[in-house]
Design a protein around this motif. Structure first.
Motif, PDB file in Angstrom:
ATOM      1  N   GLU A 178       0.974  -1.142   0.086  1.00 60.17           N
ATOM      2  CA  GLU A 178       0.018  -0.135   0.117  1.00 60.17           C
ATOM      3  C   GLU A 178       0.977   1.248   0.096  1.00 60.17           C
ATOM      4  O   GLU A 178       0.348   2.090  -0.779  1.00 60.17           O
ATOM      5  CB  GLU A 178      -0.847   0.036   1.288  1.00 60.17           C
ATOM      6  CG  GLU A 178      -2.050  -1.007   1.017  1.00 60.17           C
ATOM      7  CD  GLU A 178      -2.970  -1.181   2.416  1.00 60.17           C
ATOM      8  OE1 GLU A 178      -4.136  -0.869   2.406  1.00 60.17           O
ATOM      9  OE2 GLU A 178      -2.274  -1.231   3.354  1.00 60.17           O
ATOM     10  N   HIS A 184       0.899   4.254  -2.845  1.00 62.29           N
ATOM     11  CA  HIS A 184       0.398   5.662  -2.778  1.00 62.29           C
ATOM     12  C   HIS A 184       1.509   6.646  -2.359  1.00 62.29           C
ATOM     13  O   HIS A 184       1.273   7.892  -2.100  1.00 62.29           O
ATOM     14  CB  HIS A 184      -0.709   5.579  -1.586  1.00 62.29           C
ATOM     15  CG  HIS A 184      -1.883   4.878  -2.015  1.00 62.29           C
ATOM     16  ND1 HIS A 184      -2.897   4.890  -2.950  1.00 62.29           N
ATOM     17  CD2 HIS A 184      -2.062   3.420  -1.543  1.00 62.29           C
ATOM     18  CE1 HIS A 184      -3.733   4.055  -2.863  1.00 62.29           C
ATOM     19  NE2 HIS A 184      -3.433   2.950  -1.995  1.00 62.29           N
ATOM     20  N   GLN A 193       2.429   7.425   0.171  1.00 66.80           N
ATOM     21  CA  GLN A 193       2.134   7.647   1.797  1.00 66.80           C
ATOM     22  C   GLN A 193       0.516   7.136   1.814  1.00 66.80           C
ATOM     23  O   GLN A 193      -0.356   7.098   0.721  1.00 66.80           O
ATOM     24  CB  GLN A 193       2.081   9.358   2.049  1.00 66.80           C
ATOM     25  CG  GLN A 193       0.873   9.980   1.092  1.00 66.80           C
ATOM     26  CD  GLN A 193       1.140  11.545   1.399  1.00 66.80           C
ATOM     27  OE1 GLN A 193       2.136  11.977   0.845  1.00 66.80           O
ATOM     28  NE2 GLN A 193       0.032  12.209   1.883  1.00 66.80           N
ATOM     29  N   PHE A 194       0.113   7.006   3.172  1.00 66.11           N
ATOM     30  CA  PHE A 194      -1.255   6.638   3.416  1.00 66.11           C
ATOM     31  C   PHE A 194      -1.895   7.030   4.533  1.00 66.11           C
ATOM     32  O   PHE A 194      -0.627   7.101   5.722  1.00 66.11           O
ATOM     33  CB  PHE A 194      -1.710   5.186   2.911  1.00 66.11           C
ATOM     34  CG  PHE A 194      -1.041   4.170   3.938  1.00 66.11           C
ATOM     35  CD1 PHE A 194       0.025   3.480   3.438  1.00 66.11           C
ATOM     36  CD2 PHE A 194      -1.744   3.686   5.041  1.00 66.11           C
ATOM     37  CE1 PHE A 194       0.649   2.506   4.272  1.00 66.11           C
ATOM     38  CE2 PHE A 194      -1.141   2.802   5.781  1.00 66.11           C
ATOM     39  CZ  PHE A 194       0.069   2.163   5.573  1.00 66.11           C
ATOM     40  N   SER A 195      -2.948   7.013   5.038  1.00 70.61           N
ATOM     41  CA  SER A 195      -3.541   7.285   6.525  1.00 70.61           C
ATOM     42  C   SER A 195      -4.602   6.326   6.760  1.00 70.61           C
ATOM     43  O   SER A 195      -5.323   5.840   5.816  1.00 70.61           O
ATOM     44  CB  SER A 195      -3.825   8.696   6.770  1.00 70.61           C
ATOM     45  OG  SER A 195      -5.028   8.930   5.988  1.00 70.61           O
ATOM     46  N   ARG A 196      -4.600   5.872   7.907  1.00 70.40           N
ATOM     47  CA  ARG A 196      -5.704   4.973   8.371  1.00 70.40           C
ATOM     48  C   ARG A 196      -6.114   5.211   9.869  1.00 70.40           C
ATOM     49  O   ARG A 196      -5.032   5.430  10.594  1.00 70.40           O
ATOM     50  CB  ARG A 196      -5.127   3.453   7.962  1.00 70.40           C
ATOM     51  CG  ARG A 196      -6.236   2.430   8.403  1.00 70.40           C
ATOM     52  CD  ARG A 196      -5.711   1.272   7.799  1.00 70.40           C
ATOM     53  NE  ARG A 196      -6.282   0.806   6.286  1.00 70.40           N
ATOM     54  CZ  ARG A 196      -5.713   0.213   5.463  1.00 70.40           C
ATOM     55  NH1 ARG A 196      -4.237   0.130   5.491  1.00 70.40           N
ATOM     56  NH2 ARG A 196      -6.062  -0.240   4.372  1.00 70.40           N
ATOM     57  N   ASP A 224      -5.780   8.409  14.252  1.00 74.06           N
ATOM     58  CA  ASP A 224      -5.738   8.612  12.735  1.00 74.06           C
ATOM     59  C   ASP A 224      -4.140   8.652  12.509  1.00 74.06           C
ATOM     60  O   ASP A 224      -3.549   9.531  12.931  1.00 74.06           O
ATOM     61  CB  ASP A 224      -6.309   9.737  12.258  1.00 74.06           C
ATOM     62  CG  ASP A 224      -6.615   9.599  10.775  1.00 74.06           C
ATOM     63  OD1 ASP A 224      -6.084   8.716  10.098  1.00 74.06           O
ATOM     64  OD2 ASP A 224      -6.626  10.963  10.246  1.00 74.06           O
ATOM     65  N   ASN A 248      -2.111  11.994  11.928  1.00 77.79           N
ATOM     66  CA  ASN A 248      -2.910  12.578  10.864  1.00 77.79           C
ATOM     67  C   ASN A 248      -3.893  13.522  11.315  1.00 77.79           C
ATOM     68  O   ASN A 248      -4.361  14.250  10.480  1.00 77.79           O
ATOM     69  CB  ASN A 248      -3.299  11.449  10.113  1.00 77.79           C
ATOM     70  CG  ASN A 248      -3.633  12.060   8.652  1.00 77.79           C
ATOM     71  OD1 ASN A 248      -3.108  12.887   8.036  1.00 77.79           O
ATOM     72  ND2 ASN A 248      -5.037  11.563   8.242  1.00 77.79           N
ATOM     73  N   PRO A 291      -7.382  16.436   8.060  1.00 76.28           N
ATOM     74  CA  PRO A 291      -6.612  15.562   7.633  1.00 76.28           C
ATOM     75  C   PRO A 291      -5.069  16.169   7.126  1.00 76.28           C
ATOM     76  O   PRO A 291      -4.915  16.660   6.145  1.00 76.28           O
ATOM     77  CB  PRO A 291      -7.108  14.761   6.623  1.00 76.28           C
ATOM     78  CG  PRO A 291      -7.962  15.534   5.944  1.00 76.28           C
ATOM     79  CD  PRO A 291      -8.326  16.855   7.149  1.00 76.28           C
ATOM     80  N   GLY A 294      -2.350  14.467   5.987  1.00 75.52           N
ATOM     81  CA  GLY A 294      -1.667  13.923   4.806  1.00 75.52           C
ATOM     82  C   GLY A 294      -2.905  13.687   3.646  1.00 75.52           C
ATOM     83  O   GLY A 294      -2.617  12.883   3.064  1.00 75.52           O
ATOM     84  N   TYR A 295      -3.735  14.565   3.625  1.00 77.67           N
ATOM     85  CA  TYR A 295      -4.788  14.449   2.490  1.00 77.67           C
ATOM     86  C   TYR A 295      -3.948  14.708   1.276  1.00 77.67           C
ATOM     87  O   TYR A 295      -4.125  14.018   0.029  1.00 77.67           O
ATOM     88  CB  TYR A 295      -5.748  15.474   2.815  1.00 77.67           C
ATOM     89  CG  TYR A 295      -6.759  15.563   1.597  1.00 77.67           C
ATOM     90  CD1 TYR A 295      -8.155  14.911   1.665  1.00 77.67           C
ATOM     91  CD2 TYR A 295      -6.741  16.385   0.450  1.00 77.67           C
ATOM     92  CE1 TYR A 295      -9.025  14.799   0.838  1.00 77.67           C
ATOM     93  CE2 TYR A 295      -7.621  16.153  -0.549  1.00 77.67           C
ATOM     94  CZ  TYR A 295      -8.782  15.693  -0.245  1.00 77.67           C
ATOM     95  OH  TYR A 295      -9.710  15.702  -1.363  1.00 77.67           O
ATOM     96  N   HIS A 296      -3.071  15.712   0.981  1.00 76.62           N
ATOM     97  CA  HIS A 296      -2.360  16.006  -0.124  1.00 76.62           C
ATOM     98  C   HIS A 296      -0.997  15.187   0.060  1.00 76.62           C
ATOM     99  O   HIS A 296      -0.588  14.997   1.072  1.00 76.62           O
ATOM    100  CB  HIS A 296      -1.963  17.538  -0.411  1.00 76.62           C
ATOM    101  CG  HIS A 296      -3.051  18.308  -0.256  1.00 76.62           C
ATOM    102  ND1 HIS A 296      -4.041  18.235  -1.281  1.00 76.62           N
ATOM    103  CD2 HIS A 296      -3.541  19.246   0.758  1.00 76.62           C
ATOM    104  CE1 HIS A 296      -4.956  19.146  -1.205  1.00 76.62           C
ATOM    105  NE2 HIS A 296      -4.720  19.817   0.247  1.00 76.62           N
ATOM    106  N   GLU A 297      -0.070  15.269  -1.151  1.00 73.64           N
ATOM    107  CA  GLU A 297       0.990  14.731  -1.242  1.00 73.64           C
ATOM    108  C   GLU A 297       1.960  15.603  -0.531  1.00 73.64           C
ATOM    109  O   GLU A 297       1.483  16.784  -0.606  1.00 73.64           O
ATOM    110  CB  GLU A 297       1.537  14.205  -2.379  1.00 73.64           C
ATOM    111  CG  GLU A 297       1.057  12.936  -3.002  1.00 73.64           C
ATOM    112  CD  GLU A 297       1.612  12.458  -4.314  1.00 73.64           C
ATOM    113  OE1 GLU A 297       2.410  13.330  -5.092  1.00 73.64           O
ATOM    114  OE2 GLU A 297       1.591  11.323  -4.742  1.00 73.64           O
ATOM    115  N   THR A 311       5.120  18.191  -0.341  1.00 71.67           N
ATOM    116  CA  THR A 311       5.316  19.157  -1.435  1.00 71.67           C
ATOM    117  C   THR A 311       6.580  19.746  -0.532  1.00 71.67           C
ATOM    118  O   THR A 311       6.883  19.523   0.557  1.00 71.67           O
ATOM    119  CB  THR A 311       4.501  20.307  -1.562  1.00 71.67           C
ATOM    120  OG1 THR A 311       3.835  21.025  -0.376  1.00 71.67           O
ATOM    121  CG2 THR A 311       3.038  20.017  -2.315  1.00 71.67           C
TER     122      THR A 311
END
Ligand code: FES
Ligand SMILES: [Fe+2]
Lengths: 220, 105
Positions: B11, B15, B17-20, B26, B41, B49, B51-54, B56
């Motif tokens: 995963e 991606h 990165q990801f959040s869960r 979170d 997160n 959130p 980590g919504y965006h990648e 930068t």
């Protein structure tokens, strides 16, 4: 005699009214959550019932940004009105919002939009209705996950400007209190502005095109 | 502290990165300097959130930008670039074959 184009949009939520009002009176989120539609907001004046701001907004089907001056008034706990002026005050739009909470604490939002036009432009009524309904839905889709998450963290004991104590500090116990009634204090304190100028607090969009994975992956 | 599965390397590679949500935390998992890192997160501002965006780069600094009101957080230390008193918690990470585990309270 004045002529107006009119549009009405309405949707139900399973959120408390105060949380929805928080969302509408959190003016700075428009350059964050709604980054696709707004690139700047300048809050000129705000108190617990009114907000005067300037925005750079992009409406559906219109390929450029429009600078608007917006004056929002909370008439009472269930009704607010926003006056928008654009194109050197040639354009005047009024939006009335109604918040109806049922006995389960769920709330319905109704927005009625009026745009003042010369008589010959009343033929644009279907087009205006289409734009405003689309705008309502587009923005709504971005607001719903925000409201849902806000309620979730609130239930877990979130404190504004601090976060959740058991998250910040592993030694803290989990928040186990029963559901606190959602609290709202207006105006919402601001800390995310770029500049504090004589003419207000300036908030800028920081992400124009997002490569994103969104609110998170589903539960395992 | 409990060891909990948060996701897989598969995963993460997909991606970047990801959040869960795990155990009412979170958690944002991402690759930083070839290391798997996990931070909260949940933005301490209003709970948005992070980590919504990648990721930068802003003035040479790699940051996460919270979706709701654009507060930015340094990916190395989780400190907010505008308000240094706001810092995201870092979680301990364990990798076991393809699985990524975190320790949560
Ligand atoms: S909630 Fe993250 S910047 Fe406001
Ligand atoms: Fe919104």
């Amino acid at each position: 005699m004045k002529y107006f184009l009119k549009s009405k949009s309405s949707l139900k939520t399973n959120f408390p009214k105060k949380l929805l009002l928080w969302n509408y009176w959190d003016h700075e989120h428009i350059v964050g959550t709604h980054f696709k539609h707004y690139k700047k907001v300048n809050i000129i004046y705000e108190d617990n019932k009114t907000c005067l701001s300037e925005r750079l907004a992009k409406l559906p089907y219109i390929p450029f940004y429009i600078k608007t001056t917006d004056f929002a008034i909370l008439l009472n706990g269930s009704q607010m009105v926003v006056y928008h002026y654009a194109l050197f005050n040639l354009l005047f739009c009024k939006q009335t919002f109604y918040f109806e909470e049922d006995n389960k604490g769920y709330c319905k939002v109704t927005r009625i939009d009026y745009l003042e036009v010369p008589r010959f432009l009343t033929i644009l009524q279907p087009f205006f209705d289409k734009i405003m309904r689309k705008w309502f839905i587009d923005v709504w889709k971005e607001d719903m996950p925000m409201r849902k998450r806000r309620l979730r963290v609130w239930k877990l004991g979130f404190n504004d400007f601090r976060g959740i104590d058991y998250v910040n500090n592993p030694a803290e116990k989990k928040f186990t209190k029963p559901m606190r009634p959602y609290k709202l204090e207006l105006p919402i304190a601001k800390i995310t502005h770029e500049k504090n100028t004589k003419s207000g607090k300036v908030f800028l969009r920081k992400i124009e095109k997002s490569k994103h994975i969104g609110y998170g992956l589903p539960k395992l | 502290m409990q060891k909990k599965l948060i996701g897989t390397l598969n995963e993460l590679n997909k991606h970047k990165q990801f959040s869960r949500w795990v155990n009412d935390h979170d958690i944002l998992v991402f690759l930083n300097k070839n290391k798997v890192k996990a931070i909260s997160n949940i933005c301490p501002h209003f709970g948005g959130p992070v980590g919504y965006h990648e990721i930068t780069e802003v003035n040479g600094e790699k940051v996460f930008t919270c979706l709701w009101h654009n507060l930015q957080f340094n990916v190395d230390n989780g400190v907010c670039t505008l308000h240094k008193n706001l810092k995201l918690r870092e979680y301990e990470v364990i990798i076991d074959s393809d699985n990524i585990f975190v320790y949560v309270n």
